[in-house]
Design a protein around this motif. Structure first.
Motif, PDB file in Angstrom:
ATOM      1  N   THR A  16      11.089  -1.637  -1.229  1.00 52.26           N
ATOM      2  CA  THR A  16      11.101  -2.707  -2.225  1.00 52.26           C
ATOM      3  C   THR A  16       9.885  -2.619  -3.159  1.00 52.26           C
ATOM      4  OG1 THR A  16       9.865  -4.250  -0.835  1.00 52.26           O
ATOM      5  CG2 THR A  16      12.250  -4.246  -0.577  1.00 52.26           C
ATOM      6  N   LEU A  17       9.033  -1.607  -2.949  1.00 49.49           N
ATOM      7  CA  LEU A  17       7.830  -1.487  -3.770  1.00 49.49           C
ATOM      8  C   LEU A  17       8.073  -0.606  -4.991  1.00 49.49           C
ATOM      9  CD1 LEU A  17       5.179  -0.819  -0.968  1.00 49.49           C
ATOM     10  CD2 LEU A  17       5.743  -2.999  -2.048  1.00 49.49           C
ATOM     11  N   SER A  18       7.216  -0.781  -5.996  1.00 47.26           N
ATOM     12  CA  SER A  18       7.284   0.081  -7.171  1.00 47.26           C
ATOM     13  C   SER A  18       6.652   1.433  -6.834  1.00 47.26           C
ATOM     14  CB  SER A  18       6.518  -0.564  -8.319  1.00 47.26           C
ATOM     15  OG  SER A  18       5.133  -0.524  -8.043  1.00 47.26           O
ATOM     16  N   GLY A  19       6.806   2.393  -7.752  1.00 42.81           N
ATOM     17  CA  GLY A  19       6.254   3.731  -7.524  1.00 42.81           C
ATOM     18  C   GLY A  19       4.748   3.704  -7.300  1.00 42.81           C
ATOM     19  N   GLY A  20       4.053   2.920  -8.101  1.00 46.42           N
ATOM     20  CA  GLY A  20       2.604   2.840  -7.969  1.00 46.42           C
ATOM     21  C   GLY A  20       2.187   2.210  -6.654  1.00 46.42           C
ATOM     22  N   GLN A  21       2.946   1.189  -6.252  1.00 44.08           N
ATOM     23  CA  GLN A  21       2.633   0.525  -4.989  1.00 44.08           C
ATOM     24  C   GLN A  21       2.880   1.458  -3.814  1.00 44.08           C
ATOM     25  OE1 GLN A  21       5.172  -2.874  -5.624  1.00 44.08           O
ATOM     26  NE2 GLN A  21       3.415  -4.228  -5.880  1.00 44.08           N
ATOM     27  N   ARG A  22       3.947   2.280  -3.901  1.00 43.79           N
ATOM     28  CA  ARG A  22       4.206   3.256  -2.833  1.00 43.79           C
ATOM     29  C   ARG A  22       3.075   4.267  -2.754  1.00 43.79           C
ATOM     30  NH1 ARG A  22      10.627   4.728  -2.519  1.00 43.79           N
ATOM     31  NH2 ARG A  22      11.341   2.673  -3.137  1.00 43.79           N
ATOM     32  N   GLN A  23       2.625   4.699  -3.939  1.00 36.21           N
ATOM     33  CA  GLN A  23       1.497   5.624  -3.992  1.00 36.21           C
ATOM     34  C   GLN A  23       0.282   4.977  -3.340  1.00 36.21           C
ATOM     35  OE1 GLN A  23       0.212   8.900  -4.258  1.00 36.21           O
ATOM     36  NE2 GLN A  23       1.580   8.961  -6.014  1.00 36.21           N
ATOM     37  N   ALA A  24       0.106   3.676  -3.622  1.00 35.73           N
ATOM     38  CA  ALA A  24      -1.024   2.954  -3.061  1.00 35.73           C
ATOM     39  C   ALA A  24      -0.949   2.927  -1.536  1.00 35.73           C
ATOM     40  CB  ALA A  24      -1.063   1.531  -3.614  1.00 35.73           C
ATOM     41  N   VAL A  25       0.259   2.749  -1.007  1.00 37.29           N
ATOM     42  CA  VAL A  25       0.434   2.730   0.450  1.00 37.29           C
ATOM     43  C   VAL A  25       0.049   4.095   1.033  1.00 37.29           C
ATOM     44  CG1 VAL A  25       2.132   2.599   2.322  1.00 37.29           C
ATOM     45  CG2 VAL A  25       2.187   0.930   0.459  1.00 37.29           C
ATOM     46  N   MET A  41      -7.088 -12.459   0.608  1.00 32.21           N
ATOM     47  CA  MET A  41      -5.728 -11.968   0.473  1.00 32.21           C
ATOM     48  C   MET A  41      -4.728 -13.052   0.789  1.00 32.21           C
ATOM     49  SD  MET A  41      -4.307  -8.960   2.562  1.00 32.21           S
ATOM     50  CE  MET A  41      -2.743  -9.279   1.836  1.00 32.21           C
ATOM     51  N   SER A  42      -5.193 -14.145   1.430  1.00 34.67           N
ATOM     52  CA  SER A  42      -4.278 -15.232   1.727  1.00 34.67           C
ATOM     53  C   SER A  42      -4.154 -16.191   0.540  1.00 34.67           C
ATOM     54  CB  SER A  42      -4.748 -15.995   2.956  1.00 34.67           C
ATOM     55  OG  SER A  42      -6.073 -16.424   2.736  1.00 34.67           O
ATOM     56  N   SER A  43      -5.139 -16.162  -0.348  1.00 39.12           N
ATOM     57  CA  SER A  43      -5.098 -17.107  -1.456  1.00 39.12           C
ATOM     58  C   SER A  43      -3.994 -16.733  -2.439  1.00 39.12           C
ATOM     59  CB  SER A  43      -6.443 -17.146  -2.176  1.00 39.12           C
ATOM     60  OG  SER A  43      -6.526 -16.073  -3.076  1.00 39.12           O
ATOM     61  N   THR A  44      -3.356 -17.760  -3.003  1.00 33.65           N
ATOM     62  CA  THR A  44      -2.231 -17.503  -3.878  1.00 33.65           C
ATOM     63  C   THR A  44      -2.675 -17.025  -5.243  1.00 33.65           C
ATOM     64  OG1 THR A  44      -2.253 -19.837  -4.359  1.00 33.65           O
ATOM     65  CG2 THR A  44      -0.592 -19.070  -2.792  1.00 33.65           C
ATOM     66  N   SER A  45      -3.956 -17.230  -5.576  1.00 31.99           N
ATOM     67  CA  SER A  45      -4.414 -16.863  -6.904  1.00 31.99           C
ATOM     68  C   SER A  45      -4.409 -15.354  -7.115  1.00 31.99           C
ATOM     69  CB  SER A  45      -5.826 -17.403  -7.132  1.00 31.99           C
ATOM     70  OG  SER A  45      -6.702 -16.819  -6.186  1.00 31.99           O
ATOM     71  N   GLY A  95      -8.831  -2.250  -3.160  1.00 32.64           N
ATOM     72  CA  GLY A  95      -8.759  -3.102  -4.340  1.00 32.64           C
ATOM     73  C   GLY A  95      -7.359  -3.255  -4.900  1.00 32.64           C
ATOM     74  N   ILE A  96      -6.360  -3.157  -4.024  1.00 36.06           N
ATOM     75  CA  ILE A  96      -4.981  -3.298  -4.496  1.00 36.06           C
ATOM     76  C   ILE A  96      -4.565  -4.756  -4.384  1.00 36.06           C
ATOM     77  CG2 ILE A  96      -2.598  -2.555  -4.168  1.00 36.06           C
ATOM     78  CD1 ILE A  96      -4.028  -0.122  -2.599  1.00 36.06           C
ATOM     79  N   SER A 130      -0.937   4.225 -13.140  1.00 37.15           N
ATOM     80  CA  SER A 130      -1.861   5.359 -13.048  1.00 37.15           C
ATOM     81  C   SER A 130      -3.292   4.850 -12.991  1.00 37.15           C
ATOM     82  CB  SER A 130      -1.709   6.277 -14.266  1.00 37.15           C
ATOM     83  OG  SER A 130      -0.465   6.904 -14.235  1.00 37.15           O
ATOM     84  N   GLY A 131      -3.578   3.854 -13.824  1.00 34.91           N
ATOM     85  CA  GLY A 131      -4.926   3.274 -13.838  1.00 34.91           C
ATOM     86  C   GLY A 131      -5.303   2.733 -12.471  1.00 34.91           C
ATOM     87  N   MET A 132      -4.327   2.088 -11.826  1.00 35.80           N
ATOM     88  CA  MET A 132      -4.578   1.529 -10.495  1.00 35.80           C
ATOM     89  C   MET A 132      -4.891   2.644  -9.498  1.00 35.80           C
ATOM     90  SD  MET A 132      -1.928  -0.754  -8.248  1.00 35.80           S
ATOM     91  CE  MET A 132      -1.062   0.565  -7.407  1.00 35.80           C
ATOM     92  N   VAL A 133      -4.116   3.735  -9.573  1.00 33.84           N
ATOM     93  CA  VAL A 133      -4.315   4.835  -8.631  1.00 33.84           C
ATOM     94  C   VAL A 133      -5.673   5.510  -8.875  1.00 33.84           C
ATOM     95  CG1 VAL A 133      -3.472   7.117  -7.954  1.00 33.84           C
ATOM     96  CG2 VAL A 133      -1.876   5.219  -8.189  1.00 33.84           C
ATOM     97  N   LEU A 134      -6.040   5.679 -10.141  1.00 30.76           N
ATOM     98  CA  LEU A 134      -7.336   6.293 -10.435  1.00 30.76           C
ATOM     99  C   LEU A 134      -8.480   5.419  -9.926  1.00 30.76           C
ATOM    100  CD1 LEU A 134      -6.733   7.686 -14.036  1.00 30.76           C
ATOM    101  CD2 LEU A 134      -6.689   8.915 -11.869  1.00 30.76           C
TER     102      LEU A 134
END
Lengths: 278, 341
Positions: free
Chosen positions: A172-181, B1-5, A159-160, A208-212
């Protein structure tokens, strides 16, 4: 199936809709794990049950043995005594790779991602997939397109929304995005257990909300999740049960409904016992 | 994931707020060989305008022949620098390998093919030795190769007695890479063909195989790579060994090019190879760079040397220009590493 006796569970402290998780046998059990470093005792006979589909949080003060316990479970340390069983089978992890091969993935605090490589390469690092046919078998050519597609799928499954381009460099990612990876990698390959070490420590409120949210997603996909955290609100938000480490031993296992945060911290610091607080 | 929205507000934000300079930074981050390519084109145009004999088929052929040996060495150097190492023993390994193959085959002492194989094997083992010292004894690559630079140089001199072996005393196989074919006045040697093959093979390995990916991973963050299940030490050992093998092939090219095996051939091979790699946009801190950049870097150094000598300018200007280029290249590398999404 398994011959290992379960640790007692306080069923009435678990919400009705989550109780079915505990019908099956635990996927991972640890019994009387002990380890010492010279004359320092790291763990003094710790036991733990981990069930499929639950988030088990491990909290404790610095030096209480949280990390040591996790390192014993994930192959970074070999315990001196005790037994670890995965799906009823006794396991002896000598290296992190052993645990990984057995289906236990760890997301380290330092994330273990390679900044210069893109997201797909990071997701598949150490288990690259090759092309079919002669290109793969003789020329060892990687199936870049396929891995990129499946990496995109893994990230989407969590759900990212903020990561779109799998060929983007991780730096080039933010900290949260790196965590997501890092979490996506664990989720994609951890077939049984995912261990997350302080996943929200370096993140802002929104990230944090995204990671949780990802942690819940992992749990709902049927994985067993161990979450190590210092952040009590985060623990109380996502955990099904909370294992409290204190002075190298387990001070008790509580749930977010059986005890509140203040009581949890009190048990952690030794101001109260589980029985006092309940 | 391809959609721009589904694109997040944050992504939109970062896309809108890029200044032209940031766009340049972004492009260079993805393609670090763009700036050396631009420089090479500028140099070509400048020499084309100033010297009528520069952009002619025969001159271009000579330029490529002059570039071949350093370009080959720079492939091995690129591999090692990608792992955040450095190899100061390139020239020494090549000379040792060259003296071994030439001495063995001198005046029909040994069949050319056998001498060639033993010579290249020597270089490969020399590379392996560097790798063992780096991975098993955990010494910094700079110190290891500084030491082996002296050791291999001394062995080559002791072994050859400091004497050159002329091409006329060698079997044809060892000289064949100096021979070639012409397309009009444009003459290519087999040595150039071999160099192109080395680049093609190694570029494929680096970009298309798991091994190549591990080279970048180990160079960028060795600890994270290890935690991800990359066999870091084995990769490093492999990199030094493959580099040694390439230096051995460079030795073969050099005999053909120089028409002799000389213990003090190309004294500046170490710095020339490092210069080509660095100007080519490969980061000395490891983990970033492309082989194509190294090829362009080697061409830039040789283009300056060749163009300035055609202009009749003192060679020291070339040395000066190379030094300036190295500093600019590393400064650009530092800048593009600070890229933000």
């Amino acid at each position: 199936m398994s011959t290992i006796e379960r640790l007692p569970l306080t069923h009435d402290a678990i919400p009705d809709d989550r109780r079915h998780i505990y019908d099956a046998d635990p996927v991972l059990t640890a019994r009387d794990i002990g380890i010492s470093f010279g004359r320092v005792i790291g763990l003094d006979g710790v036991s733990l049950d981990l069930y499929k589909g639950e988030v088990l949080a491990v909290i404790g003060d610095n030096g209480a043995g949280k990390s040591t316990l996790i390192k014993c479970l994930t192959g970074a340390y070999l315990p001196d005594s005790g037994a670890i069983h995965l799906e009823g089978k006794r396991v002896h992890f000598r290296r992190p790779q052993d645990a990984r091969d057995a289906g236990i993935e760890t997301v380290y605090q330092q994330l273990a991602v390679i900044p210069a490589l893109d997201i797909a390469s990071n997701l598949y690092l150490g288990r690259e997939e090759r092309r079919s046919g002669i290109l793969g078998s003789v020329f060892r050519m990687l199936d870049k397109g396929g891995m990129e597609k499946r990496a995109g799928q893994s990230v989407q499954d969590l759900g990212i929304q903020t990561i779109q381009n799998m060929s983007q460099a991780v730096e080039t990612l933010s900290g949260g995005q790196r965590q997501a990876v890092a979490v996506a990698r664990a989720a994609a390959f951890g077939s049984k257990v995912v261990v997350l070490d302080e996943p929200t420590a370096a993140l802002g409120v929104k990230e944090s909300g995204m990671v949780l949210q990802m942690v819940k997603q992992l749990r709902d996909s049927g994985l067993a999740v161990i979450l190590i955290s210092h952040n009590m609100p985060h623990v109380w938000e996502v955990a099904d049960r909370i294992h409290i480490q204190r002075l190298g031993g387990c001070a008790g296992v509580i749930t977010p409904t059986s005890h509140d945060m203040g009581e949890g911290v009190a048990i952690m610091t030794g101001a109260k016992t589980v029985e006092d607080a309940a | 994931m391809s959609s721009t929205s589904t694109t997040s507000a944050a992504a939109e934000f970062s896309r809108r707020r890029q200044t032209p300079l940031q766009q340049v930074q972004h492009q260079l981050h993805g393609r670090p060989w763009l700036s050396p390519l631009f420089l090479l084109l500028v140099a070509f145009v400048a020499f084309f305008i100033s010297t009528p004999t520069f952009l002619t088929p025969s001159s271009m052929g000579i330029l490529l022949q002059q570039t071949a040996v350093v370009a080959a060495l720079a492939v091995g150097q690129t591999l090692i620098i990608l792992t955040a190492g450095i190899d100061l023993s390139v020239g020494a390994v090549m000379v040792l390998s060259m003296m071994v193959m030439a001495s063995l085959a001198q005046d029909g002492g040994m069949p050319g093919l056998l001498a060639l194989i033993i010579g290249v094997a020597f270089a490969t083992i020399a590379g392996l030795l560097n790798g063992i010292l780096v991975t098993r004894i955990n010494l910094p690559p700079f110190i290891v190769t500084l030491g082996t630079l002296s050791i291999f140089t001394a062995i080559a001199l002791l072994y050859s007695g400091g004497a050159s072996i002329q091409a006329s005393h060698l079997p044809r196989l060892l000289n064949v890479l100096g021979e070639g074919f012409g397309i009009g006045a444009f003459r290519l040697t087999w040595g150039i063909v071999v160099v192109v093959l080395i680049y093609a093979v190694m570029a494929f390995v680096l970009s298309q195989t798991a091994w190549g990916r591990y080279v970048y991973a180990v160079g960028d963050d060795a600890e994270s790579a290890r935690l991800s299940g990359v066999p870091s030490r084995r990769i490093l050992l492999g990199v030094y060994t493959v580099a040694g093998l390439i230096y051995g092939i460079a030795a073969w090219i050099l005999i053909g090019r120089a028409g002799a095996a000389t213990p003090n051939a190309i004294p500046d091979a170490n710095l020339a190879s490092i210069t080509a790699v660095v100007i080519g946009g490969t980061s000395l801190f490891g983990g970033r760079g492309r082989l194509i950049g190294t090829l362009i870097g080697a061409l830039i150094v040789q283009t300056f040397a060749f163009g300035l000598s055609q202009l009749g300018v003192d060679q020291q200007w070339r040395v000066l220009a190379t030094g300036v280029l190295v500093i600019i290249a590393v400064a650009i590398d530092q800048w593009i590493r600070k890229v933000k999404a």
